[in-house]
Design an enzyme around this catalytic site. Sequence first.
Site, short mmCIF file in Angstrom:
data_model
loop_
_atom_site.label_atom_id
_atom_site.label_comp_id
_atom_site.label_asym_id
_atom_site.label_seq_id
_atom_site.Cartn_x
_atom_site.Cartn_y
_atom_site.Cartn_z
CG PHE A 21 -2.12 0.81 0.99
CD1 PHE A 21 -3.35 -0.05 0.79
CD2 PHE A 21 -2.44 2.18 1.17
CE1 PHE A 21 -4.81 0.86 0.58
CE2 PHE A 21 -3.43 2.79 1.15
CZ PHE A 21 -4.57 2.12 0.61
CG PHE A 56 -4.31 -4.26 9.80
CD1 PHE A 56 -4.96 -3.59 10.78
CD2 PHE A 56 -4.63 -5.85 9.27
CE1 PHE A 56 -5.72 -4.30 11.88
CE2 PHE A 56 -5.71 -6.21 10.53
CZ PHE A 56 -5.92 -5.46 11.55
CD GLU A 57 -2.98 -6.87 5.53
OE1 GLU A 57 -2.48 -5.77 5.12
OE2 GLU A 57 -4.21 -6.94 6.01
CB VAL A 80 -0.31 4.40 7.68
CG1 VAL A 80 -2.11 4.63 7.73
CG2 VAL A 80 0.24 3.08 7.79
CB ILE A 81 -0.94 8.95 3.60
CG1 ILE A 81 0.66 8.37 3.32
CG2 ILE A 81 -0.90 10.34 3.40
CD1 ILE A 81 0.94 8.37 1.87
CB THR A 85 -5.88 6.28 5.80
OG1 THR A 85 -4.84 6.43 4.80
CG2 THR A 85 -6.11 5.04 6.52
CG HIS A 87 -9.16 2.43 8.00
ND1 HIS A 87 -9.32 2.75 6.65
CD2 HIS A 87 -8.84 1.02 7.70
CE1 HIS A 87 -9.02 2.10 5.76
NE2 HIS A 87 -8.67 0.80 6.33
NE ARG A 126 7.31 12.59 8.67
CZ ARG A 126 7.19 13.91 8.60
NH1 ARG A 126 7.19 14.21 7.42
NH2 ARG A 126 7.23 14.71 9.55
N1 INI Z 1 -2.48 0.26 4.50
C1 INI Z 1 -1.35 1.11 4.31
O1 INI Z 1 -0.34 0.35 4.30
N2 INI Z 1 -1.51 2.40 4.26
C2 INI Z 1 -2.46 3.10 4.06
O2 INI Z 1 -2.58 4.41 4.20
C3 INI Z 1 -3.85 2.36 4.11
N3 INI Z 1 -4.98 2.99 4.09
O3 INI Z 1 -5.10 3.97 3.49
O4 INI Z 1 -5.90 2.53 4.07
C4 INI Z 1 -3.71 0.92 4.22
N4 INI Z 1 -4.76 0.34 4.27
C5 INI Z 1 -4.66 -1.30 3.97
C6 INI Z 1 -4.83 -2.19 5.22
O5 INI Z 1 -3.49 -1.90 5.75
C7 INI Z 1 -4.87 -3.58 5.02
O6 INI Z 1 -4.01 -3.95 4.17
C8 INI Z 1 -6.28 -3.87 4.45
O7 INI Z 1 -7.30 -3.13 5.51
C9 INI Z 1 -6.53 -5.27 4.72
O8 INI Z 1 -6.46 -5.87 6.08
#
Ligand code: INI
Length: 177
Positions: A21, A56-57, A80-81, A85, A87, A126
Amino acid sequence: MAKKSARTAAGLRFGIVVARFNQRITSMLLRACTDTLAHCGVAANDVQVVRVPGAFEIPLVARTMARANRFDAVICLGAVIRGDTPHFDYICSEVSRGIGQASLETEVPIIFGVLTTETVAQAEERADQKQFNRGGAAAQSAIEMVKVMRMIRGEADKVAGSKLTSRNGRARLRRKQ
Ligand code: INI
């Protein structure tokens, strides 16, 4: 020519977990991270990169790598921005909590190289090797933590270019010049 002191991480093994992502940003972090490891003497064969869908993973894979007994440290890279996002807060808190918990459980250094920013521009700044260089900083932190843990465990002589010394009753790590 590379400085002599730059090759002090030769022989150490690193796992890198990188989120796809925001890939443009995370690939900058990855490049800076692997460049820094190479500059510090880490062989390409001693680095394993695993890609995951998003931040998240990261904790699950980082913990699995840490438990595999194949890496001296694991480095986590992601972006993560907030702007993109809804969430944002949930993802940031899960990834930071998960990485911290995995490191404590496994007693393997797991480095938090996940950018959490308001905007894409901040993330780019960054990730940029010529500016904040957070990918390079994550690699440096990983190397330092491997040495700290080995020093505490009395294994510092296994780290190339380092030697355990004691002054005023305190063990400390001294780097050969
Ligand atoms: N994952 C990221 O690494 N960065 C983000 O900004 C982001 N946004 O914007 O939602 C993001 N979402 C995906 C998340 O990490 C999971 O992969 C997904 O929810 C599946 O579990």
